[in-house]
Write a protein that holds these residues in place. Structure first.
Motif, mmCIF file in Angstrom:
data_model
loop_
_atom_site.group_PDB
_atom_site.id
_atom_site.type_symbol
_atom_site.label_atom_id
_atom_site.label_comp_id
_atom_site.label_asym_id
_atom_site.label_seq_id
_atom_site.Cartn_x
_atom_site.Cartn_y
_atom_site.Cartn_z
ATOM 1 N N ALA A 233 54.167 46.625 -12.001
ATOM 2 C CA ALA A 233 53.611 46.590 -13.352
ATOM 3 C C ALA A 233 54.634 47.051 -14.376
ATOM 4 C CB ALA A 233 52.364 47.468 -13.415
ATOM 5 N N ARG A 234 55.397 48.096 -14.048
ATOM 6 C CA ARG A 234 56.430 48.568 -14.982
ATOM 7 C C ARG A 234 57.553 47.544 -15.118
ATOM 8 N NH1 ARG A 234 54.770 53.516 -12.697
ATOM 9 N NH2 ARG A 234 56.194 53.321 -10.933
ATOM 10 N N LEU A 235 57.906 46.885 -14.024
ATOM 11 C CA LEU A 235 58.974 45.887 -14.076
ATOM 12 C C LEU A 235 58.582 44.677 -14.920
ATOM 13 C CD1 LEU A 235 60.265 45.867 -10.377
ATOM 14 C CD2 LEU A 235 61.476 46.713 -12.382
ATOM 15 N N THR A 236 57.299 44.350 -14.942
ATOM 16 C CA THR A 236 56.853 43.164 -15.676
ATOM 17 C C THR A 236 56.344 43.482 -17.074
ATOM 18 O OG1 THR A 236 54.688 43.379 -14.579
ATOM 19 C CG2 THR A 236 56.279 41.849 -13.604
ATOM 20 N N THR A 237 56.447 44.739 -17.489
ATOM 21 C CA THR A 237 56.032 45.110 -18.842
ATOM 22 C C THR A 237 57.206 44.943 -19.797
ATOM 23 O OG1 THR A 237 54.428 46.724 -17.995
ATOM 24 C CG2 THR A 237 55.121 46.962 -20.289
ATOM 25 N N LEU A 238 57.073 44.030 -20.750
ATOM 26 C CA LEU A 238 58.143 43.794 -21.721
ATOM 27 C C LEU A 238 58.074 44.828 -22.843
ATOM 28 C CD1 LEU A 238 58.018 39.901 -22.049
ATOM 29 C CD2 LEU A 238 59.656 41.279 -20.742
ATOM 30 N N PRO A 239 59.195 45.142 -23.462
ATOM 31 C CA PRO A 239 59.180 46.051 -24.614
ATOM 32 C C PRO A 239 58.300 45.483 -25.725
ATOM 33 C CG PRO A 239 61.426 45.697 -23.840
ATOM 34 C CD PRO A 239 60.562 44.718 -23.113
ATOM 35 N N PRO A 240 57.700 46.336 -26.573
ATOM 36 C CA PRO A 240 56.827 45.835 -27.647
ATOM 37 C C PRO A 240 57.610 45.013 -28.672
ATOM 38 C CG PRO A 240 57.249 48.193 -27.896
ATOM 39 C CD PRO A 240 57.798 47.817 -26.566
ATOM 40 N N ALA A 253 61.773 30.955 -29.720
ATOM 41 C CA ALA A 253 60.573 31.727 -30.022
ATOM 42 C C ALA A 253 59.415 31.279 -29.138
ATOM 43 C CB ALA A 253 60.201 31.568 -31.494
ATOM 44 N N LEU A 254 59.290 29.966 -28.907
ATOM 45 C CA LEU A 254 58.225 29.452 -28.048
ATOM 46 C C LEU A 254 58.407 29.942 -26.613
ATOM 47 C CD1 LEU A 254 55.777 27.634 -27.579
ATOM 48 C CD2 LEU A 254 57.371 25.719 -27.236
ATOM 49 N N ILE A 255 59.646 29.865 -26.104
ATOM 50 C CA ILE A 255 59.920 30.323 -24.740
ATOM 51 C C ILE A 255 59.606 31.809 -24.604
ATOM 52 C CG2 ILE A 255 61.744 30.705 -23.051
ATOM 53 C CD1 ILE A 255 63.064 28.143 -24.066
ATOM 54 N N PHE A 256 60.010 32.593 -25.596
ATOM 55 C CA PHE A 256 59.764 34.030 -25.527
ATOM 56 C C PHE A 256 58.260 34.323 -25.570
ATOM 57 C CE2 PHE A 256 59.170 38.252 -27.381
ATOM 58 C CZ PHE A 256 59.962 39.026 -26.540
ATOM 59 N N SER A 257 57.509 33.610 -26.390
ATOM 60 C CA SER A 257 56.065 33.837 -26.485
ATOM 61 C C SER A 257 55.366 33.503 -25.168
ATOM 62 C CB SER A 257 55.483 32.990 -27.627
ATOM 63 O OG SER A 257 56.041 33.367 -28.876
ATOM 64 N N VAL A 258 55.792 32.373 -24.543
ATOM 65 C CA VAL A 258 55.218 32.023 -23.245
ATOM 66 C C VAL A 258 55.561 33.083 -22.208
ATOM 67 C CG1 VAL A 258 55.295 30.342 -21.361
ATOM 68 C CG2 VAL A 258 55.193 29.553 -23.740
ATOM 69 N N LEU A 261 53.311 36.037 -22.587
ATOM 70 C CA LEU A 261 51.974 35.806 -22.049
ATOM 71 C C LEU A 261 51.968 35.908 -20.528
ATOM 72 C CD1 LEU A 261 50.745 32.814 -24.267
ATOM 73 C CD2 LEU A 261 49.876 35.151 -24.287
ATOM 74 N N VAL A 262 52.951 35.278 -19.886
ATOM 75 C CA VAL A 262 53.006 35.280 -18.421
ATOM 76 C C VAL A 262 53.250 36.701 -17.900
ATOM 77 C CG1 VAL A 262 54.279 34.457 -16.407
ATOM 78 C CG2 VAL A 262 53.737 32.889 -18.285
ATOM 79 N N MET A 263 54.254 37.387 -18.462
ATOM 80 C CA MET A 263 54.583 38.736 -18.000
ATOM 81 C C MET A 263 53.453 39.712 -18.314
ATOM 82 S SD MET A 263 57.521 38.457 -16.527
ATOM 83 C CE MET A 263 58.419 40.005 -16.514
ATOM 84 N N GLY A 264 52.811 39.521 -19.478
ATOM 85 C CA GLY A 264 51.689 40.384 -19.815
ATOM 86 C C GLY A 264 50.539 40.229 -18.839
ATOM 87 N N ALA A 265 50.245 38.978 -18.450
ATOM 88 C CA ALA A 265 49.171 38.743 -17.478
ATOM 89 C C ALA A 265 49.522 39.344 -16.120
ATOM 90 C CB ALA A 265 48.914 37.242 -17.349
#
Length: 420
Positions: A233-240, A253-258, A261-265
């Protein structure tokens, strides 16, 4: 508020400006202080406290046979998950090594190194002797403290610790660390000063009870289940921050947003699994703590074991703030011991209420230890036990003399905190 319990007619207890409750049937003891924060936090904390209260009451009602069961459903579930995760980590490392050895091109080698690094990051930690003795002092093997620990181990048929460490915590703990499985017993000097010598036997007996019951081996068997998903969970948590915060636009920007979403899930999924397994693990640890109290009572006797639990109930509200810097060098242990002894005497009339108040304060499904009040309830219901180890007055004086030098570093720390 009624003057007596509406459920059983018993007397109501109240201390430290808390909501009164019934000392007999625990009516209103599960009324908790308000929680600050948004509604979701208040809801979750409230549910956790109420569930923790019910779990503690159920634990205190278990019999000795039930509390000493070696393989509960929860423990078996954790072991199975740990075994599957261990196989997965070994397979990940094996694939990584294969890619590094056989990969003729750079991408396979980089992927192999990444897989090896992931397996190494998620691996179980065995601890080390160096960390286990850090911030403390190794007690000499020929000391009276070591001799007392040895007597308790022999009397209860528990393994002797390889190392005994005195530290400055209000706590005692035992750990088995490293590949050699070194047994380390840590004894907090402030806690020992708050206890008389027979109660110290009870605390030592409790910690050695964990060694006798192989609780460290059980913890090792369940470690992957309790750590791997949290690390994932810590490894897949992106900085805010979103794409605009990073100056990204267009396709980036589109790639980063996707990716967010994936890493957040994934992170949410891993944290959910981690929390669920920790709820099971915490319940198992509470049971092992209660089980170790039996060894405490066998070593020191029922009276001393129950009294030591009462000291734990008094620590936060009546004891921890008493260690002051205005004592002469070389006199800290003696003067602090007198202060703590007098504090216990003054709290004698409130000890029952303070003991039960810990049940309210410590109610949580994530608590690793039952509340002192619950442990007291469970142990008090067991058949009476006479002490296997008794400390004589002469031995008590020797123990006090040995502990005195360890209080001086604590005095220096307290003076520094007060700017003296």
């Amino acid at each position: 508020m009624p003057e007596s319990c509406p459920e059983c007619g018993g007397n109501l207890l109240a201390v430290e400006d808390t909501t009164p409750w019934c000392g007999r049937c625990e009516w209103n003891l599960d009324t908790f202080p308000p929680v600050n924060g948004i509604w979701a936090r208040r809801l979750v904390v409230g549910l956790d406290r109420r569930a923790g209260f019910r779990a503690g009451r159920a634990l205190a009602a278990l019999g000795e046979h039930e509390i000493s069961r070696r393989a509960t459903v929860g423990f078996v579930a954790l072991v199975v998950v740990s075994a599957l995760l261990t196989i997965g980590l070994l397979a990940t490392a094996g694939v990584g090594v294969w890619l590094v050895v056989t990969g003729g091109l750079l991408p396979p080698i980089l992927l192999g190194l990444a897989l090896i690094g992931l397996a190494a990051t998620l691996r179980p930690r065995l601890g080390s002797r160096k960390r286990a003795v850090a911030n403390g002092w190794i007690v000499p093997a020929d000391s009276a403290v070591s001799a007392l620990v040895g007597r308790v181990a022999d009397a209860t048929d528990a393994p002797r610790p390889h190392v005994i460490v005195a530290d400055l915590d209000w706590n005692a703990a035992v750990a088995v660390v490293g590949l050699r499985r070194t047994r380390v017993l840590r004894l907090g000097v402030p806690l020992l000063l708050a206890l008389d010598e027979q109660q110290q036997v009870a605390v030592i007996g409790h910690e050695l009870g964990h060694l006798k019951h192989d609780d460290s081996l059980r913890a090792l068997a369940t470690m992957p289940a309790l750590t791997v998903f949290g690390r994932l969970a810590r490894l897949t948590t992106l900085p805010p921050g979103d794409a605009a915060d990073r100056g990204l636009a267009g396709v980036l920007a589109l790639i980063f947003s996707v990716l967010q979403l994936v890493m957040g899930a994934l992170s949410w999924l891993f944290w959910t699994l981690h929390l669920g397994l920790h709820l099971i693990g915490a319940a198992e640890r509470r049971r092992t703590e209660t089980h170790a109290d039996l060894i405490s009572a066998r070593a020191a006797g029922h009276r001393a074991a129950l009294e030591s639990l009462d000291v734990l109930a008094l620590l936060e509200t009546r004891m921890k703030g008493l260690l002051h810097p205005n004592v002469a060098d070389g006199r800290a242990a003696a003067e602090w011991r007198d202060l703590l002894t007098h504090a216990r005497a003054r709290a004698a009339g409130d000890v029952e209420a303070l003991r039960q108040l810990t049940i309210r304060d410590a109610a949580s499904m994530l608590a690793s230890h039952p509340a002192p009040g619950r442990r007291h309830q469970w142990l008090r219901a067991r058949p009476h036990l006479d002490p296997l180890v008794t400390v004589t007055p002469l031995e008590a004086e020797t123990l006090r003399a040995e502990l005195a030098p360890y209080a001086e570093p604590l005095l220096r720390r307290i003076r520094e905190a007060h700017g003296l």
